[in-house]
Design a protein around this motif. Structure first.
Motif, mmCIF file in Angstrom:
data_model
loop_
_atom_site.group_PDB
_atom_site.id
_atom_site.type_symbol
_atom_site.label_atom_id
_atom_site.label_comp_id
_atom_site.label_asym_id
_atom_site.label_seq_id
_atom_site.Cartn_x
_atom_site.Cartn_y
_atom_site.Cartn_z
ATOM 1 N N MET A 186 -6.284 -3.520 -39.439
ATOM 2 C CA MET A 186 -7.289 -4.475 -39.951
ATOM 3 C C MET A 186 -6.912 -5.912 -39.757
ATOM 4 S SD MET A 186 -9.788 -2.567 -40.962
ATOM 5 C CE MET A 186 -10.611 -3.624 -42.059
ATOM 6 N N GLY A 187 -7.904 -6.862 -39.650
ATOM 7 C CA GLY A 187 -7.844 -8.092 -39.360
ATOM 8 C C GLY A 187 -7.376 -8.655 -40.790
ATOM 9 N N GLY A 188 -6.761 -9.952 -40.569
ATOM 10 C CA GLY A 188 -6.417 -10.638 -41.823
ATOM 11 C C GLY A 188 -5.866 -11.959 -41.494
ATOM 12 N N SER A 189 -5.246 -12.864 -42.628
ATOM 13 C CA SER A 189 -4.843 -14.052 -42.275
ATOM 14 C C SER A 189 -3.563 -13.996 -41.407
ATOM 15 C CB SER A 189 -4.815 -14.761 -43.693
ATOM 16 O OG SER A 189 -3.963 -13.936 -44.410
ATOM 17 N N GLY A 190 -3.351 -15.172 -40.921
ATOM 18 C CA GLY A 190 -1.973 -15.308 -40.047
ATOM 19 C C GLY A 190 -1.150 -16.290 -40.314
ATOM 20 N N GLY A 191 -0.425 -16.625 -39.278
ATOM 21 C CA GLY A 191 0.240 -17.964 -39.430
ATOM 22 C C GLY A 191 -0.519 -19.175 -39.136
ATOM 23 N N GLY A 192 -0.036 -20.162 -38.558
ATOM 24 C CA GLY A 192 -0.585 -21.692 -38.373
ATOM 25 C C GLY A 192 -0.293 -22.479 -39.180
ATOM 26 N N ALA A 193 -1.309 -23.625 -39.162
ATOM 27 C CA ALA A 193 -0.898 -24.834 -40.289
ATOM 28 C C ALA A 193 -1.124 -24.153 -41.680
ATOM 29 C CB ALA A 193 -1.638 -25.857 -39.570
ATOM 30 N N ALA A 194 -0.568 -25.255 -42.683
ATOM 31 C CA ALA A 194 -0.562 -24.599 -43.972
ATOM 32 C C ALA A 194 -2.021 -24.371 -44.393
ATOM 33 C CB ALA A 194 0.061 -25.693 -44.749
ATOM 34 N N ARG A 195 -2.821 -25.447 -44.140
ATOM 35 C CA ARG A 195 -4.543 -25.087 -44.562
ATOM 36 C C ARG A 195 -4.969 -24.428 -43.651
ATOM 37 N NH1 ARG A 195 -6.010 -31.223 -45.446
ATOM 38 N NH2 ARG A 195 -4.783 -31.357 -43.387
ATOM 39 N N ALA A 196 -4.463 -23.645 -42.303
ATOM 40 C CA ALA A 196 -5.548 -22.809 -41.533
ATOM 41 C C ALA A 196 -5.217 -21.595 -41.812
ATOM 42 C CB ALA A 196 -4.915 -23.172 -40.195
ATOM 43 N N ARG A 197 -6.264 -20.731 -41.716
ATOM 44 C CA ARG A 197 -6.428 -19.191 -41.859
ATOM 45 C C ARG A 197 -6.846 -18.578 -40.479
ATOM 46 N NH1 ARG A 197 -10.671 -16.089 -45.434
ATOM 47 N NH2 ARG A 197 -9.437 -14.080 -45.320
ATOM 48 N N ARG A 198 -5.849 -17.636 -40.076
ATOM 49 C CA ARG A 198 -6.368 -16.855 -38.774
ATOM 50 C C ARG A 198 -7.140 -15.401 -39.128
ATOM 51 N NH1 ARG A 198 -1.676 -18.576 -34.641
ATOM 52 N NH2 ARG A 198 -2.385 -20.957 -34.228
ATOM 53 N N LEU A 199 -8.129 -15.373 -38.676
ATOM 54 C CA LEU A 199 -8.956 -14.096 -38.938
ATOM 55 C C LEU A 199 -9.121 -13.057 -37.482
ATOM 56 C CD1 LEU A 199 -11.954 -15.577 -40.906
ATOM 57 C CD2 LEU A 199 -9.805 -14.738 -41.647
ATOM 58 N N ARG A 200 -8.697 -11.962 -37.668
ATOM 59 C CA ARG A 200 -8.504 -11.315 -36.355
ATOM 60 C C ARG A 200 -9.467 -10.233 -36.332
ATOM 61 N NH1 ARG A 200 -3.116 -9.745 -36.404
ATOM 62 N NH2 ARG A 200 -2.742 -11.606 -35.475
ATOM 63 N N PHE A 201 -10.216 -9.933 -35.070
ATOM 64 C CA PHE A 201 -11.237 -9.033 -35.034
ATOM 65 C C PHE A 201 -10.948 -8.229 -33.786
ATOM 66 C CE2 PHE A 201 -12.995 -12.707 -36.873
ATOM 67 C CZ PHE A 201 -14.012 -12.221 -37.888
ATOM 68 N N ASP A 202 -10.762 -6.910 -33.855
ATOM 69 C CA ASP A 202 -10.465 -6.035 -32.732
ATOM 70 C C ASP A 202 -11.720 -5.243 -32.527
ATOM 71 O OD1 ASP A 202 -7.574 -6.534 -32.494
ATOM 72 O OD2 ASP A 202 -7.270 -5.711 -34.183
ATOM 73 N N GLY A 203 -11.950 -5.121 -31.214
ATOM 74 C CA GLY A 203 -13.102 -4.026 -30.902
ATOM 75 C C GLY A 203 -13.502 -4.482 -29.385
ATOM 76 N N TRP A 204 -14.634 -4.581 -29.166
ATOM 77 C CA TRP A 204 -15.180 -4.643 -27.904
ATOM 78 C C TRP A 204 -16.338 -5.472 -27.583
ATOM 79 C CZ3 TRP A 204 -13.674 -0.198 -30.224
ATOM 80 C CH2 TRP A 204 -12.930 0.610 -29.357
ATOM 81 N N ILE A 205 -16.601 -6.164 -26.403
ATOM 82 C CA ILE A 205 -17.469 -7.152 -26.169
ATOM 83 C C ILE A 205 -18.354 -6.550 -25.071
ATOM 84 C CG2 ILE A 205 -18.375 -9.424 -25.646
ATOM 85 C CD1 ILE A 205 -15.886 -10.471 -27.406
ATOM 86 N N ALA A 206 -19.809 -6.603 -25.091
ATOM 87 C CA ALA A 206 -20.442 -5.786 -23.728
ATOM 88 C C ALA A 206 -21.422 -6.848 -23.690
ATOM 89 C CB ALA A 206 -21.309 -4.414 -24.080
ATOM 90 N N GLY A 207 -21.568 -7.244 -22.243
ATOM 91 C CA GLY A 207 -22.540 -8.199 -21.977
ATOM 92 C C GLY A 207 -23.226 -7.846 -20.803
ATOM 93 N N THR A 208 -24.518 -8.160 -20.839
ATOM 94 C CA THR A 208 -25.444 -7.809 -19.662
ATOM 95 C C THR A 208 -26.676 -8.814 -19.454
ATOM 96 O OG1 THR A 208 -26.584 -6.089 -18.303
ATOM 97 C CG2 THR A 208 -26.895 -6.356 -20.680
ATOM 98 N N GLY A 209 -26.980 -8.855 -18.185
ATOM 99 C CA GLY A 209 -28.363 -9.565 -17.968
ATOM 100 C C GLY A 209 -29.574 -8.360 -17.593
ATOM 101 N N THR A 210 -30.666 -8.675 -17.687
ATOM 102 C CA THR A 210 -31.809 -7.987 -17.345
ATOM 103 C C THR A 210 -32.622 -8.627 -16.560
ATOM 104 O OG1 THR A 210 -33.226 -8.592 -19.446
ATOM 105 C CG2 THR A 210 -31.610 -6.982 -19.869
ATOM 106 N N ALA A 211 -33.365 -7.809 -15.651
ATOM 107 C CA ALA A 211 -34.682 -8.437 -14.997
ATOM 108 C C ALA A 211 -35.733 -9.451 -15.603
ATOM 109 C CB ALA A 211 -35.154 -7.370 -14.361
ATOM 110 N N SER A 212 -35.984 -9.434 -17.030
ATOM 111 C CA SER A 212 -36.609 -10.357 -17.636
ATOM 112 C C SER A 212 -36.118 -11.686 -17.655
ATOM 113 C CB SER A 212 -37.225 -9.806 -18.732
ATOM 114 O OG SER A 212 -36.085 -9.561 -19.602
ATOM 115 N N GLY A 213 -34.798 -11.661 -17.426
ATOM 116 C CA GLY A 213 -34.222 -13.000 -17.736
ATOM 117 C C GLY A 213 -33.512 -12.861 -19.119
ATOM 118 N N THR A 214 -33.522 -12.133 -20.032
ATOM 119 C CA THR A 214 -32.849 -11.944 -21.199
ATOM 120 C C THR A 214 -31.507 -11.423 -20.919
ATOM 121 O OG1 THR A 214 -34.936 -11.699 -22.626
ATOM 122 C CG2 THR A 214 -32.698 -10.845 -23.450
ATOM 123 N N ARG A 215 -30.690 -12.115 -21.880
ATOM 124 C CA ARG A 215 -29.099 -11.654 -21.564
ATOM 125 C C ARG A 215 -28.690 -11.348 -23.017
ATOM 126 N NH1 ARG A 215 -28.916 -17.387 -20.188
ATOM 127 N NH2 ARG A 215 -30.916 -16.849 -20.459
#
Length: 210
Positions: free
Chosen positions: A1-30
């Motif tokens: 699972m994602g969570g906080s990590g290292g970095g500056a004292a006031r910074a918080r790092r959130l991690r997301f593990d998964g997939w990104i899909a991207g496509t265009g269509t003939a109508s122009g909608t992406r």
């Protein structure tokens, strides 16, 4: 699972593990799908859509996820709707409010095979994403793997797999969006885009917020 990590004292790092899909269509909608089995918000999926006129819409399953994504990227409108994703082999089916979207993935090419060899622990490191930023831009039509997001946030993407989309069908409020097409012009939700060639990317995204 994602969570906080290292970095500056006031910074918080959130991690997301998964997939990104991207496509265009003939109508122009992406269309861009984020499918996150592991995140600080639990498992969820969201869809970003940009039509031929440049109108950008976020479809997110809860107000909490909608607020987070909207604070990280730029949209003209946000709708909280059920977002359901099912995967059957290489076929993905997405139902998100007004959108019905189905796509099939093809065989990995050389870049996909190379990304499969990247250890998960390495892909999660922002330093790795910084190292791969220029090669990604050269190989994937200007895709960025690090940048400044909304609200003063920073973001890194660590890719671990890449498959082409070989077939797409999509309808918006029952109207056919047309055949698969390149993601052109690029989408304008944040500092980067998705590959011009319709693709599914296995990715770890790290967002740093203060």
């Amino acid at each position: 699972m994602g969570g906080s990590g290292g970095g500056a004292a006031r910074a918080r790092r959130l991690r997301f593990d998964g997939w990104i899909a991207g496509t265009g269509t003939a109508s122009g909608t992406r269309l861009v799908l984020g499918h996150w089995p592991h995140s600080p918000f639990g498992a969820f999926s969201d869809v970003m859509a940009e039509d031929a006129d440049g109108h950008r819409l976020l479809l997110a399953p809860t107000r909490r996820t909608a607020d987070f994504v909207r604070a990280t990227y730029v949209f003209d409108a946000v709708r909280v709707v059920p977002v359901r994703v099912t995967v059957d082999g290489g076929v993905w089916t997405v139902a998100a409010g007004p959108l019905e979207w189905r796509f099939a993935t093809g065989r990995r090419g050389p870049l996909g095979l190379a990304l499969r060899a990247v250890p998960a622990a390495l892909a999660r490191r922002p330093a790795w994403s910084a190292l791969t930023d220029r090669p990604a831009a050269a190989l994937l039509d200007g895709v960025r793997t690090r940048g400044t997001a909304g609200g003063g946030r920073r973001e890194w993407y660590g890719a671990r797999d890449l498959r082409p989309l070989v077939a797409v069908s999509a309808a918006w409020e029952g109207g056919d969006l047309g055949a698969i097409a390149p993601v052109e012009p690029p989408v304008h939700f944040g500092f980067g885009s998705v590959p011009r060639t319709p693709s599914l990317v296995r990715v770890t995204s790290t967002v740093e917020q203060r």
